[in-house]
Design a protein around this motif. Sequence first.
Motif, PDB file in Angstrom:
ATOM      1  N   LEU A 102       0.870  -1.171   0.000  1.00 22.20           N
ATOM      2  CA  LEU A 102       0.000   0.000   0.000  1.00 22.20           C
ATOM      3  C   LEU A 102       0.908   1.222   0.000  1.00 22.20           C
ATOM      4  N   ASP A 103       0.535   2.257  -0.753  1.00 25.30           N
ATOM      5  CA  ASP A 103       1.440   3.398  -0.832  1.00 25.30           C
ATOM      6  C   ASP A 103       0.709   4.712  -1.071  1.00 25.30           C
ATOM      7  N   LEU A 104       1.445   5.786  -0.820  1.00 24.51           N
ATOM      8  CA  LEU A 104       1.091   7.136  -1.254  1.00 24.51           C
ATOM      9  C   LEU A 104       2.330   7.711  -1.926  1.00 24.51           C
ATOM     10  N   PHE A 105       2.371   7.651  -3.271  1.00 25.77           N
ATOM     11  CA  PHE A 105       3.477   8.200  -4.034  1.00 25.77           C
ATOM     12  C   PHE A 105       3.205   9.665  -4.374  1.00 25.77           C
ATOM     13  N   VAL A 106       4.280  10.382  -4.689  1.00 22.20           N
ATOM     14  CA  VAL A 106       4.192  11.754  -5.198  1.00 22.20           C
ATOM     15  C   VAL A 106       4.534  11.688  -6.679  1.00 22.20           C
ATOM     16  N   TYR A 107       3.639  12.163  -7.534  1.00 20.16           N
ATOM     17  CA  TYR A 107       3.668  11.883  -8.966  1.00 20.16           C
ATOM     18  C   TYR A 107       4.452  12.951  -9.721  1.00 20.16           C
ATOM     19  N   ALA A 108       5.555  12.533 -10.345  1.00 24.17           N
ATOM     20  CA  ALA A 108       6.453  13.486 -10.998  1.00 24.17           C
ATOM     21  C   ALA A 108       5.844  14.119 -12.251  1.00 24.17           C
ATOM     22  N   LYS A 109       4.973  13.403 -12.959  1.00 20.99           N
ATOM     23  CA  LYS A 109       4.420  13.945 -14.203  1.00 20.99           C
ATOM     24  C   LYS A 109       3.465  15.107 -13.953  1.00 20.99           C
ATOM     25  N   ILE A 110       2.798  15.093 -12.793  1.00 18.74           N
ATOM     26  CA  ILE A 110       1.902  16.197 -12.422  1.00 18.74           C
ATOM     27  C   ILE A 110       2.255  16.564 -10.987  1.00 18.74           C
ATOM     28  N   PRO A 111       3.366  17.258 -10.765  1.00 16.48           N
ATOM     29  CA  PRO A 111       3.850  17.498  -9.397  1.00 16.48           C
ATOM     30  C   PRO A 111       2.886  18.348  -8.586  1.00 16.48           C
ATOM     31  N   PRO A 112       2.859  18.151  -7.277  1.00 15.49           N
ATOM     32  CA  PRO A 112       1.923  18.891  -6.421  1.00 15.49           C
ATOM     33  C   PRO A 112       2.219  20.390  -6.405  1.00 15.49           C
ATOM     34  N   THR A 113       1.185  21.159  -6.144  1.00 16.04           N
ATOM     35  CA  THR A 113       1.332  22.592  -5.900  1.00 16.04           C
ATOM     36  C   THR A 113       1.206  22.902  -4.413  1.00 16.04           C
ATOM     37  N   THR A 114       0.866  21.888  -3.615  1.00 18.66           N
ATOM     38  CA  THR A 114       0.823  22.010  -2.165  1.00 18.66           C
ATOM     39  C   THR A 114       2.127  21.476  -1.576  1.00 18.66           C
ATOM     40  N   THR A 115       2.333  21.606  -0.295  1.00 14.83           N
ATOM     41  CA  THR A 115       3.544  21.081   0.349  1.00 14.83           C
ATOM     42  C   THR A 115       3.260  19.887   1.253  1.00 14.83           C
ATOM     43  N   SER A 116       1.995  19.479   1.360  1.00 18.56           N
ATOM     44  CA  SER A 116       1.644  18.336   2.192  1.00 18.56           C
ATOM     45  C   SER A 116       0.268  17.828   1.794  1.00 18.56           C
ATOM     46  N   GLU A 117       0.097  16.504   1.834  1.00 13.75           N
ATOM     47  CA  GLU A 117      -1.205  15.903   1.570  1.00 13.75           C
ATOM     48  C   GLU A 117      -1.249  14.526   2.226  1.00 13.75           C
ATOM     49  N   SER A 118      -2.459  14.103   2.625  1.00 13.19           N
ATOM     50  CA  SER A 118      -2.631  12.822   3.310  1.00 13.19           C
ATOM     51  C   SER A 118      -3.738  12.005   2.673  1.00 13.19           C
ATOM     52  N   MET A 119      -3.655  10.693   2.863  1.00 12.62           N
ATOM     53  CA  MET A 119      -4.772   9.801   2.604  1.00 12.62           C
ATOM     54  C   MET A 119      -4.964   8.950   3.853  1.00 12.62           C
ATOM     55  N   HIS A 120      -6.157   8.336   3.975  1.00 14.11           N
ATOM     56  CA  HIS A 120      -6.519   7.626   5.199  1.00 14.11           C
ATOM     57  C   HIS A 120      -6.986   6.217   4.852  1.00 14.11           C
ATOM     58  N   LEU A 121      -6.586   5.250   5.674  1.00 17.22           N
ATOM     59  CA  LEU A 121      -6.957   3.854   5.469  1.00 17.22           C
ATOM     60  C   LEU A 121      -7.615   3.308   6.729  1.00 17.22           C
ATOM     61  N   ASP A 122      -8.810   2.782   6.563  1.00 11.75           N
ATOM     62  CA  ASP A 122      -9.552   2.197   7.670  1.00 11.75           C
ATOM     63  C   ASP A 122      -9.081   0.774   7.947  1.00 11.75           C
ATOM     64  N   TYR A 123      -8.856  -0.011   6.881  1.00 10.88           N
ATOM     65  CA  TYR A 123      -8.361  -1.378   7.036  1.00 10.88           C
ATOM     66  C   TYR A 123      -7.885  -1.909   5.708  1.00 10.88           C
ATOM     67  N   VAL A 124      -7.086  -2.977   5.767  1.00  9.46           N
ATOM     68  CA  VAL A 124      -6.804  -3.838   4.628  1.00  9.46           C
ATOM     69  C   VAL A 124      -7.050  -5.258   5.101  1.00  9.46           C
ATOM     70  N   ARG A 125      -7.750  -6.075   4.278  1.00 15.90           N
ATOM     71  CA  ARG A 125      -8.081  -7.447   4.616  1.00 15.90           C
ATOM     72  C   ARG A 125      -7.873  -8.343   3.402  1.00 15.90           C
ATOM     73  N   VAL A 126      -7.435  -9.566   3.660  1.00 13.07           N
ATOM     74  CA  VAL A 126      -7.289 -10.555   2.593  1.00 13.07           C
ATOM     75  C   VAL A 126      -8.038 -11.809   3.016  1.00 13.07           C
ATOM     76  N   TYR A 127      -8.954 -12.264   2.141  1.00 19.35           N
ATOM     77  CA  TYR A 127      -9.722 -13.484   2.351  1.00 19.35           C
ATOM     78  C   TYR A 127      -9.188 -14.553   1.406  1.00 19.35           C
ATOM     79  N   ARG A 128      -9.256 -15.818   1.849  1.00 19.36           N
ATOM     80  CA  ARG A 128      -8.755 -16.941   1.028  1.00 19.36           C
ATOM     81  C   ARG A 128      -9.815 -18.027   0.981  1.00 19.36           C
ATOM     82  N   PRO A 129     -10.095 -18.563  -0.223  1.00 18.60           N
ATOM     83  CA  PRO A 129     -11.121 -19.620  -0.326  1.00 18.60           C
ATOM     84  C   PRO A 129     -10.681 -20.922   0.339  1.00 18.60           C
TER      85      PRO A 129
END
Length: 248
Positions: free
Chosen positions: A221-248
Amino acid sequence: MRKLLTVLVVLGLLVVPLRAADAAPGTLVFADEFDGTAIDRTKWAIHSNAEADQCLGNKGNQQLEWHTWDALSVHDGTLTMTAKKNNPAPGYEWSGALITTGQACGHEPSQSFAVQPGDYVETRLKLPSAKGFWPSTWTWNGNGSNEQDTYEFYSDNHNALYLTNHQSPGGGCTYRSATDLTTDWHTIAQQLGPDKTIWYLDGKEICRQGPYAGTGDALILDLFVYAKIPPTTTSESMHLDYVRVYRP
């Protein structure tokens, strides 16, 4: 955010239990609910051999960020990934976030979990809105031949998700939402074969492609900073509630 593995639907006197994502099959084999006060370092590493520069950066892949533990914070059951323009390492103006369950370049844990064919990978998250950021959930086997993108999101376009099976013959879809995907929480999931690879948004199928036969693949899981369209801000966040993996 409070998490519920089941939802109770009351129909008269009948109470029917449903999954949070009704399409999710099998047994829960890996999860992080992001409880506690810090990222669980027995599950996650920030070094990945998917990143060419000391396993922490990859400018050749249009990434501007250097991955740090400081980019990760856990509070009230939520993981926050934050990218900042704070000069974290020589040659890098931006810090950013990546967490992986394997191929950690000699750092611990070397492999805490591996995705297998048939697994159902599900992430609940709130995407970043400022332009210049490139979050994703994906798998990596060490050379990219089995890479699976549960989603990629480029934050200059709030309505598109990119869903890709990179394993030959591969295939993918661009899902275009009628609404802004950054304004609310969403659950994005991928059924990793074995015969078909299927993607879901909030429990609804949005893409279907070919088989997946990878083994030993790390979950990232990641939050990359994209060189082709660089940010105009100096900080940004994303939020994750959970990650789960189920197996049959």
